[in-house]
Design an enzyme around this catalytic site. Structure first.
Site, mmCIF file in Angstrom:
data_model
loop_
_atom_site.group_PDB
_atom_site.id
_atom_site.type_symbol
_atom_site.label_atom_id
_atom_site.label_comp_id
_atom_site.label_asym_id
_atom_site.label_seq_id
_atom_site.Cartn_x
_atom_site.Cartn_y
_atom_site.Cartn_z
ATOM 1 N N ASP A 1 -1.924 -0.592 6.163
ATOM 2 C CA ASP A 1 -2.311 -0.165 7.284
ATOM 3 C C ASP A 1 -3.741 0.411 7.526
ATOM 4 O O ASP A 1 -4.191 0.945 8.647
ATOM 5 C CB ASP A 1 -1.400 0.925 7.787
ATOM 6 C CG ASP A 1 -1.709 2.068 7.238
ATOM 7 O OD1 ASP A 1 -2.143 2.247 5.994
ATOM 8 O OD2 ASP A 1 -1.326 3.423 7.574
ATOM 9 N N ASP B 1 -7.228 -1.852 3.230
ATOM 10 C CA ASP B 1 -6.379 -2.967 3.007
ATOM 11 C C ASP B 1 -6.914 -4.358 3.782
ATOM 12 O O ASP B 1 -6.515 -5.303 3.291
ATOM 13 C CB ASP B 1 -5.038 -2.425 3.634
ATOM 14 C CG ASP B 1 -4.629 -1.314 3.063
ATOM 15 O OD1 ASP B 1 -4.552 -1.193 1.703
ATOM 16 O OD2 ASP B 1 -4.067 -0.468 3.578
ATOM 17 N N ASP C 1 0.897 -1.227 0.096
ATOM 18 C CA ASP C 1 -0.186 -0.078 -0.044
ATOM 19 C C ASP C 1 0.810 1.288 0.089
ATOM 20 O O ASP C 1 1.887 1.065 0.394
ATOM 21 C CB ASP C 1 -0.962 -0.126 1.224
ATOM 22 C CG ASP C 1 -1.880 1.443 1.393
ATOM 23 O OD1 ASP C 1 -2.411 1.631 0.184
ATOM 24 O OD2 ASP C 1 -1.672 1.806 2.385
#
Length: 759
Positions: free
Chosen positions: A507, A511, A311
Site C-alpha cells: 500500500d 511498494d 508488505d
C-alpha cells in the site's frame, strides 16, 4: 463518422452492431425471396469482420504469437472463397461478439504512475535573507536551506540541522514516526510529522530518493510482460489440429467444401465467447466483493498464482501504532494515568499521541482538562493537568529508572514495542507500550490464500528485521525479507516470478515498483488514489485484507470454469470437425452446430457469476458489539497484569490494593462480558461456524477464566484484612495465569470470530 477516431471499445461495439444489422438484413432479404441479394449482404458481414481481424492477427504475428483469431481469419476467408456466405456471416457474428466481450473483461488501466507524480512536491520553501521563499522544486540546488512545514513531503534529499520527526512509512514501511537527530540525513518522499523543520539540500529533486522510486516503477512497468489469454494458450495446439483435419478432408476427398466445413466448425467460439464471459463474470464478482480487477488477464493470472509477496506495514498490520499495554507504578490507577496522558496528548499531531487518545477513548476514559501544553520535537508533550505537570514522551538518555520502570522498559524490548513514559511532577508513573498490531483478519486471510493455491507466501517489508520476523512467525509465513529498499523489493519480485505466477500486495509508495513488476500487483487503496493503487493490477477498495483472499478464491473459481468451458468446447468442436470431414456436416450446418456448442459452454461459463454457498453470514451488530467491548476492557486486563507485577515486592499495602482492584474489575467487567459471549455471541455464530460444537474450545476457555476468577476471590476472602505472605506465590501464579488465558482468548476471538463475513 470515422471509426478510426473512436476508442477501441467503441470500435469493437460498432463492428458488432454493423455485423448484426447485416446478418439480420440478409435474413430479411432471403425471406423476401432475393436469395442472391441476401448472400451479398451476408458476404459483406464476413468481409467487414475479416478486415479488422486481419489487423489483429497481423499484430499478433509481428509479436511472434498466434491465437484464437487466426482460426477465425481462416474460417472467414474459406467461407467467402467457396461462396458459403451465410456460414461466413455466422462466423463473423461470433468473432465480433467475442471481441466485445473480451474488451469488456479487459478494462485496461495504465500504469502511468500518476499518483507517484502527484505526491511529489512541486514547490519548496527556500530560506532567504528576507524569509522563506516558495520556488519550483526543480530549482533547488545542493547546499540550499529549505523549510518543510508540518504535514508536507520533504522535496529533496538533505540533512536536518536541528533534527525533526518524520513519517517514513511511505518509503520504508516503518509505521512509527522516526526522530532524526541534529545533522541526520533525511530522504525525499517522507512526511514531516512534527513542527516545521529546516532541511539543507544535499541533492536536486531529480537526483533524490523519491525520483528514484518513480524511475524504478516506470522501468518495472515497462518490463512487465502481458499475460497470455487462456484462449490464445489453447489455440496454440487447437489451430494445428484444425488445419490438419481440414487438409486431410480436402486431400482424401478432393472436396473443398469439406475443408471449409471443418474450418467453420473449428472456429474457436468456446474460446472467443465462453472464456471472456467466465473472466468477465469473475471480475464482476470480485468487484462486488470490494476488489477492482483492472483487466481480464489479471484475473486469469490471479487464478493461477502460486507465490505471494506481501508488505507488512499497512497491509498485514494496521499501519498505525496502538497502545497494547500499560504498566503503572505501584499505587497508581491505570484509568487515571491513561486519562492524564490523553489530556496532554490530545493537543499533539504526533501519531503516537493519537494512539494514546484512541486508547483512552476505547477504555471509556475521559481525558482531564490540560493547560499550558507544549511540545518538544522528538522528546514529548507536557502540560498541567489538575494542578500536576504531566509529561508524555521519551525518557532522556541515561535517566535513572526505578525498578518497576526498568521492568517496563525490558517488556518493551521483549515485545518489540515503543515505550511512551508518563511522568507526573517529574516522576515516571506509567509506561505505555505501542505497537503496529497485526490485522485481526491477517491470519485467516493467509490460511484462505494457501487453500486457494498460493503455497509460497513471504513477507517483504522495509521495516526492521526483528519486527518483520515476529509478524511472519505469527502468521505462519514461509520467509521474510526485512529492511528491504524499493530496489530490493523489485529484485525479490523478479526472483519470485521464476518460481511461478507471483502476486505482490502492498500500500505504500515504496511498494509501487514491486507492484508494477509482479504478475499481479494488488494494492490496498482505501486511503485514496495512492501510487500503489495506480501501479497495481487490482485494488482493494475498503482496506480489508480479507478481500485479497476473496479475490483469489473468485479468480481461482473463474479460471477453473473458464478452463472447463474451453476444454469442453474444443473437445466438442473436434468431434464436429471430424463429422464435417466425413461429410456429415455442410458448412452452414457446421456453423449452426458450432452455435449449439457455444450455447452449452456459455451456460457453463455463466456459473462464474454465482457465489458458492459458504454458510450463513455472522450477525454484524453482535460482532461489532463484542469487538467494541474488547477495546473497552483494556484497563481491566491491564489491572490483572499490574496486580501480578505488584506482588513482586511481597504482601505490601500497595500490592493488596492492586489485587483487590483487579479482582473487582474482573468480577464486575470481564466476567459479565464472558458470560454474555457464552449466552449471546456464540449461539448467534452457530450457523456461520457450522454448529455449536465449533465454539466449544472457546467455551472451555471461558470456564478457565471463571475458575481463575473464583480462585482469586477466594484468596481475598481468606485475607479480609490484607494479603498474607504465604499467599503471594499462589496469587501471582493465579493472576499471571489469568492474564495469559485472557490474552490468548481475546486474540483467538478477534481472529476467528470478529473477522467473519457479516450480514
Amino acid at each position: 463518422m470515422r471509426t478510426e477516431a473512436l476508442p477501441p471499445r467503441l470500435r469493437e461495439a460498432a463492428l458488432l452492431a454493423a455485423v448484426l444489422l447485416l446478418v439480420a438484413g440478409g435474413g430479411v432479404t432471403w425471406w423476401l425471396g432475393a436469395a442472391q441479394a441476401a448472400e451479398r449482404v451476408w458476404a459483406a458481414a464476413a468481409v467487414l469482420t475479416l478486415v479488422p481481424t486481419l489487423v489483429w492477427v497481423a499484430a499478433d504475428l509481428r509479436a511472434r504469437r498466434w491465437g484464437a483469431d487466426l482460426l477465425a481469419v481462416l474460417a472467414l476467408v474459406a467461407t467467402v472463397a467457396v461462396g458459403e456466405f451465410l456460414a461466413g456471416a455466422i462466423v463473423a457474428t461470433m468473432v465480433a461478439t467475442g471481441r466485445v466481450l473480451e474488451a469488456g473483461a479487459r478494462r485496461q488501466a495504465s500504469r502511468n504512475l500518476t499518483a507517484l507524480l502527484e505526491r511529489a512536491p512541486r514547490v519548496a520553501h527556500v530560506r532567504t535573507a528576507a524569509g522563506p521563499e516558495s520556488v519550483p522544486v526543480d530549482s533547488v540546488r545542493a547546499g540550499q536551506l529549505i523549510v518543510v512545514l508540518p504535514g508536507e513531503v520533504v522535496p529533496v534529499d538533505g540533512v536536518v540541522p536541528h533534527g525533526g520527526v518524520f513519517d517514513e512509512s511511505a518509503l520504508t514501511g516503518e509505521p512509527l514516526p522516526v526522530t532524526r537527530q541534529a545533522n541526520d540525513t533525511v530522504r525525499s518522499g517522507v512526511l514531516n510529522a512534527g513542527a516545521a523543520v529546516d532541511v539543507r539540500a544535499s541533492a536536486t529533486a531529480a537526483a533524490s530518493a523519491y525520483a528514484g522510486v518513480v524511475r524504478l516503477a516506470e522501468q518495472a512497468a515497462a518490463r512487465s510482460a502481458r499475460v497470455a489469454r487462456i484462449a490464445d494458450r489453447a489455440a496454440i495446439w487447437f489451430l494445428p489440429i484444425a488445419l490438419l483435419i481440414a487438409a486431410l478432408a480436402w486431400l482424401l476427398t478432393g472436396q473443398a467444401e469439406r475443408a471449409v466445413a471443418v474450418l467453420v466448425t473449428a472456429t474457436p467460439c468456446p474460446l472467443l465467447l465462453a472464456v471472456p464471459i467466465a473472466v468477465t463474470a469473475g471480475m464482476s464478482r470480485a468487484s462486488k466483493a470490494g476488489v477492482v480487477v483492472k483487466d481480464g488477464a489479471t484475473l486469469e493470472a490471479l487464478g493461477r498464482a502460486a507465490v505471494l509477496l506481501v508488505d507488512k506495514t499497512g497491509t498485514v498490520t494496521a499501519g498505525r501504532p496502538e497502545i497494547t499495554d500499560l504498566v503503572c507504578a505501584p499505587g497508581h490507577d491505570a484509568a487515571e494515568v491513561l486519562g492524564q496522558a490523553a489530556a496532554v496528548e490530545q493537543f499533539s499531531p504526533h501519531v503516537l499521541a493519537a494512539a494514546v487518545v484512541r486508547a483512552a477513548s476505547s477504555a471509556d476514559v475521559v481525558p482531564a482538562g490540560a493547560e499550558d501544553v507544549t511540545e518538544e520535537v522528538g522528546s514529548g508533550v507536557q502540560g498541567v493537568v489538575e494542578g500536576r505537570r504531566v509529561r508524555v514522551g521519551r525518557r532522556p538518555a541515561g535517566a535513572e529508572l526505578p525498578a518497576w520502570a526498568r521492568g517496563a522498559a525490558r517488556r518493551g524490548r521483549l515485545d518489540l514495542a515503543s515505550v511512551l513514559w508518563v511522568e507526573c511532577d517529574g516522576e515516571p508513573v506509567a509506561a505505555l507500550l505501542a505497537k503496529d498490531p497485526i490485522r485481526p483478519d491477517a491470519a485467516r486471510t493467509m490460511r484462505r490464500l494457501r487453500a486457494a493455491g498460493l503455497g509460497d507466501i513471504r513477507l517483504l517489508t522495509g521495516d526492521r528485521v526483528d519486527n518483520a520476523r515476529e509478524v511472519a512467525s505469527m502468521l505462519g509465513l514461509d520467509d521474510v525479507h526485512g529492511e528491504a529498499t524499493p530496489e530490493e523489493k523489485l529484485r525479490a519480485v523478479e526472483a519470485a516470478r521464476a518460481r511461478g505466477v507471483t502476486v505482490m500486495t502492498g500500500d505504500g509508495v515504496n511498494d509501487a515498483p514491486a507492484l508494477a513488476a509482479a504478475d499481479v500487483g494488488v494494492a490496498l487503496g482505501s486511503r485514496g488514489a495512492t501510487a500503489a493503487a495506480q501501479a497495481a493490477d487490482a485494488v482493494i477498495l475498503d482496506d480489508r485484507l480479507a478481500r485479497l483472499a476473496d479475490a483469489a478464491e473468485i479468480a481461482r473459481r473463474s479460471h477453473r470454469i473458464a478452463v472447463q468451458s474451453a476444454v469442453a468446447g474444443t473437445a466438442l468442436s473436434i468431434v464436429a470437425m471430424l463429422a464435417a470431414a466425413g461429410g456429415f456436416l455442410a458448412p452452414v450446418l457446421g456453423a449452426l452446430v458450432q452455435e449449439a456448442i457455444d450455447v452449452a459452454v456459455i451456460v457453463n461459463a455463466l456459473r462464474a457469476l454465482r457465489a458458492p454457498r459458504l454458510g450463513a453470514p455472522a450477525p454484524a451488530g453482535v460482532l461489532r458489539r463484542f469487538e467494541t467491548e474488547h477495546e473497552r476492557l483494556l484497563p481491566a486486563r491491564t489491572a490483572v497484569r499490574q496486580a501480578a507485577d505488584s506482588l513482586a515486592g511481597g504482601a505490601t499495602t500497595a500490592a493488596d490494593r492492586a489485587v483487590r482492584t483487579a479482582a473487582r474489575l474482573v468480577t464486575e467487567e470481564l466476567l459479565p462480558h464472558e458470560y454474555a459471549e457464552e449466552s449471546e455471541l456464540y449461539p448467534a455464530l452457530a450457523d456461520a461456524l457450522g454448529g455449536p460444537e465449533s465454539t466449544f474450545p472457546m467455551s472451555r476457555e471461558h470456564a478457565e477464566i471463571a475458575r481463575l476468577a473464583r480462585r482469586l476471590n477466594r484468596h481475598l476472602g481468606e485475607a479480609p484484612d490484607g494479603i498474607q505472605p504465604d499467599q503471594v506465590d499462589d496469587l501471582r501464579a493465579t493472576l499471571y495465569g489469568l492474564d495469559a488465558v485472557l490474552t490468548l482468548h481475546f486474540a483467538q476471538e478477534e481472529e476467528a470470530y470478529f473477522t467473519l463475513p457479516s450480514a
